[in-house]
Design a protein around this motif. Structure first.
Motif, mmCIF file in Angstrom:
data_model
loop_
_atom_site.group_PDB
_atom_site.id
_atom_site.type_symbol
_atom_site.label_atom_id
_atom_site.label_comp_id
_atom_site.label_asym_id
_atom_site.label_seq_id
_atom_site.Cartn_x
_atom_site.Cartn_y
_atom_site.Cartn_z
ATOM 1 N N PHE A 194 0.793 -1.234 0.000
ATOM 2 C CA PHE A 194 0.000 0.000 0.000
ATOM 3 C C PHE A 194 0.833 1.296 0.000
ATOM 4 O O PHE A 194 0.328 2.350 -0.366
ATOM 5 C CB PHE A 194 -0.949 0.010 1.204
ATOM 6 N N ARG A 195 2.081 1.182 0.452
ATOM 7 C CA ARG A 195 2.868 2.390 0.689
ATOM 8 C C ARG A 195 2.861 3.393 -0.473
ATOM 9 O O ARG A 195 2.409 4.536 -0.340
ATOM 10 C CB ARG A 195 4.308 2.019 1.035
ATOM 11 N N ASP A 196 3.330 2.941 -1.617
ATOM 12 C CA ASP A 196 3.457 3.879 -2.737
ATOM 13 C C ASP A 196 2.118 4.395 -3.252
ATOM 14 O O ASP A 196 2.043 5.474 -3.829
ATOM 15 C CB ASP A 196 4.228 3.231 -3.883
ATOM 16 N N GLY A 197 1.065 3.590 -3.026
ATOM 17 C CA GLY A 197 -0.238 4.040 -3.506
ATOM 18 C C GLY A 197 -0.885 5.071 -2.594
ATOM 19 O O GLY A 197 -1.764 5.822 -3.000
ATOM 20 N N ILE A 198 -0.463 5.064 -1.353
ATOM 21 C CA ILE A 198 -1.125 5.930 -0.371
ATOM 22 C C ILE A 198 -0.261 7.125 0.065
ATOM 23 O O ILE A 198 -0.748 8.234 0.174
ATOM 24 C CB ILE A 198 -1.536 5.089 0.872
#
Lengths: 204, 204, 204, 204
Positions: A194-198
């Motif tokens: 999720f990191r890069d998307g959020i």
DNA sequence: TATGAATGAGTATTCATTCAT
DNA sequence: GATGAATGAATACTCATTCAT
């Protein structure tokens, strides 16, 4: 056995049976038989069958409330790394569900399907989880850590569904398997997805 | 009304009631009353109450099978952009669930909580969804489009839970709200959240 | 197939099923299925289920009436040897029951247990058999062939029960066995057992 | 009323109704109404309607077993006069059936017509009666008291049918009549009819 | 407090019979 | 005559709840 213990005993037995067979397929007969008490005794401690189930859900809700409120306040979200904070939240959620796999099963498997008054309690639990994620995301946006263009409603539901499904998969479905689940590693991997998307962080 | 139509009518009515009140809180009396037919008529077309419900689940499964198999084959996954492909899958899933909100409600809300023989059908549906996502991810890894270090088991569950929860949130819970859901936009946003965590693509 | 044949066909099928499964455990569904006709057709020929069964019983009664009246009149009982006459009656009874084992089964097995209107028909059959034996015995007494001190009521019941039980034993219970029953021999043996107890004849 | 008495009460009421109306025409409603208890109470003591009936048949079988085994052993058959012994058996059988006319009615009237699991119990009862007569006859032949040329299979069936029919005639059919049945006299007369046909004794 | 026998409203299911085509 | 879909009264059985002991 005093009143408090007796009530707890009934709840434990009921929890085990509800988890195994569901609300409708669990009879008072099953509970009194498993607890080795008289039929009438149940009604000394609970108004009716619904009351037992509602008590379980309610106590689950209270524990969840307490768990998510622990050690986190508005300060910490500003000081610690936002991705570390996200990972911490994920880990805490998983740890909590792992702690009581029977309630985990009840809430995750049959929660939504419940009619009657339980629906209200379940909605309360869901709403609480959802709001928590929402507020985290909104705080993150204000702090500049979370992408400004993120659809928070969507993302909150995404995370909600994803986390509960993982809890169900690893703690209920795969219950019988030998190898214990490494929650730390799991939380890391969830965060990675999720990191890069959020978050507004440099790509690793 | 011929036999085929009558059977379909009963299924429609039953679906509406099961969706609204759940399996256990829906009585044969409710069904015959809503369909304005005699009690016995139901049993001309279905062995028993279970049979009605199982027929609904089964037909849902068959439709889903057909829907997900449409227009996708091993060739296309190699030629089209992997992120576009992902977005396409997400959109198709949402479109499918939007198409029959009552079955969507039944499967998403009460699916897990079902005991009896339904559990087997539900497991089949879940397994099918899960396997589809798994195979997509594994194909992607072999094609070099998906991160090699991705935990596919975890990610498949992540996506599974996330998508079903979104479908439930937008198509069941918010059903009453005026503004129609823009599925195209939703699919794009879901893709955006997961893209960098799953695919080996340059950060936008 | 004309009306007469169709009615006969239904009776044949019903007889087979009633004999096999009893009145209550035989459904109209079973009959129409076995006869390969429509449900409604049955009701073109019979008022209701009872009517089918009553028709079978009644036709059995009529056949029995005819059979026992054949070739015997008041003259013959005076001229032929009374023991030969007895043996002849026994043989005729057995021959009759052997002729239609399904009706034999129905009358002997479930006859007594029948409630409703059938009871009346069964009583009629029983009464007829009983009266026949009674009149034979009384004629014998008047002719001086039968012991004057014989309790005819008791003896009629004795013979009634004995003959019907034998018919049941050899034609229904032992039905599957290869060796055909030698009715002539049987009639002789039955006569031998009763002869000295009933008739005023020199001991052999 | 304790559990034992309540169960007994239900059995008594059921026996009366089954005897009067047969198995199929007796409803649980009839039983609870006659016993003046709630519908559910029946199911506290019996698994289902079948269970009640089977319990009655089974207890009858057990009582019969006990009755026929009383006071007779291999010694006595050698020392007492064989005809006296025969008369004793006949009398005991009649006394037994007279003792419980309702069960007598159930077993004798509807016994054979029963389908389901009851058939097995009935066959057991029949078999037991039949074997008893057979063994008596065979012992008699070995002791030289019974005609060597007797067809024991036939005779056992003869006696079986005759005795049960008499019991039915005198204790069930003629139940309403004022004059009590003189069983002693009856047993004597039955013996008189069969004596010369079965035993090797000088003609009286 | 604990008991467990008794309750009875509620529910699924059956099956003989009807009647429009 | 033949059909078979529709009917609905009837029936067995369940199970949460009560209450006298």
């Amino acid at each position: 056995m005093n009143a408090e213990e007796r009530k707890k005993q009934i709840l434990e037995v009921a929890k085990r049976l509800f988890s195994k067979n569901g609300y409708y397929e669990t009879q008072i007969s099953d509970i009194v038989e498993a607890a080795d008490i008289a039929r009438g005794t149940v009604y000394q401690y609970f108004k009716n069958k619904d009351d037992i189930f509602a008590t379980l859900l309610d106590s689950f809700y209270r524990q969840w409330e307490q768990a998510v409120s622990q050690g986190i306040n508005e300060i910490s979200i500003r000081t610690i790394d936002p991705v570390d904070y996200f990972r911490h939240r994920v880990r805490m959620t998983l740890v909590f569900f792992e702690g009581d796999r029977e309630m985990c099963n009840i809430v995750l498997r049959m929660g939504h399907g419940l009619q009657r008054d339980f629906e209200a309690i379940m909605k309360k639990i869901e709403k609480r989880i959802y709001n928590l994620i929402m507020s985290d995301l909104e705080l993150g946006i204000r702090a500049g850590n979370v992408r400004r263009d993120l659809n928070v409603e969507l993302t909150a539901n995404l995370l909600d569904g994803a986390l509960l499904h993982i809890a169900y998969h690893y703690f209920v479905n795969k219950k019988g398997e030998k190898a214990a689940v490494d929650i730390e590693k799991l939380a890391g991997e969830v965060t990675a997805v999720f990191r890069d998307g959020i978050f507004c962080v440099p790509k690793q």
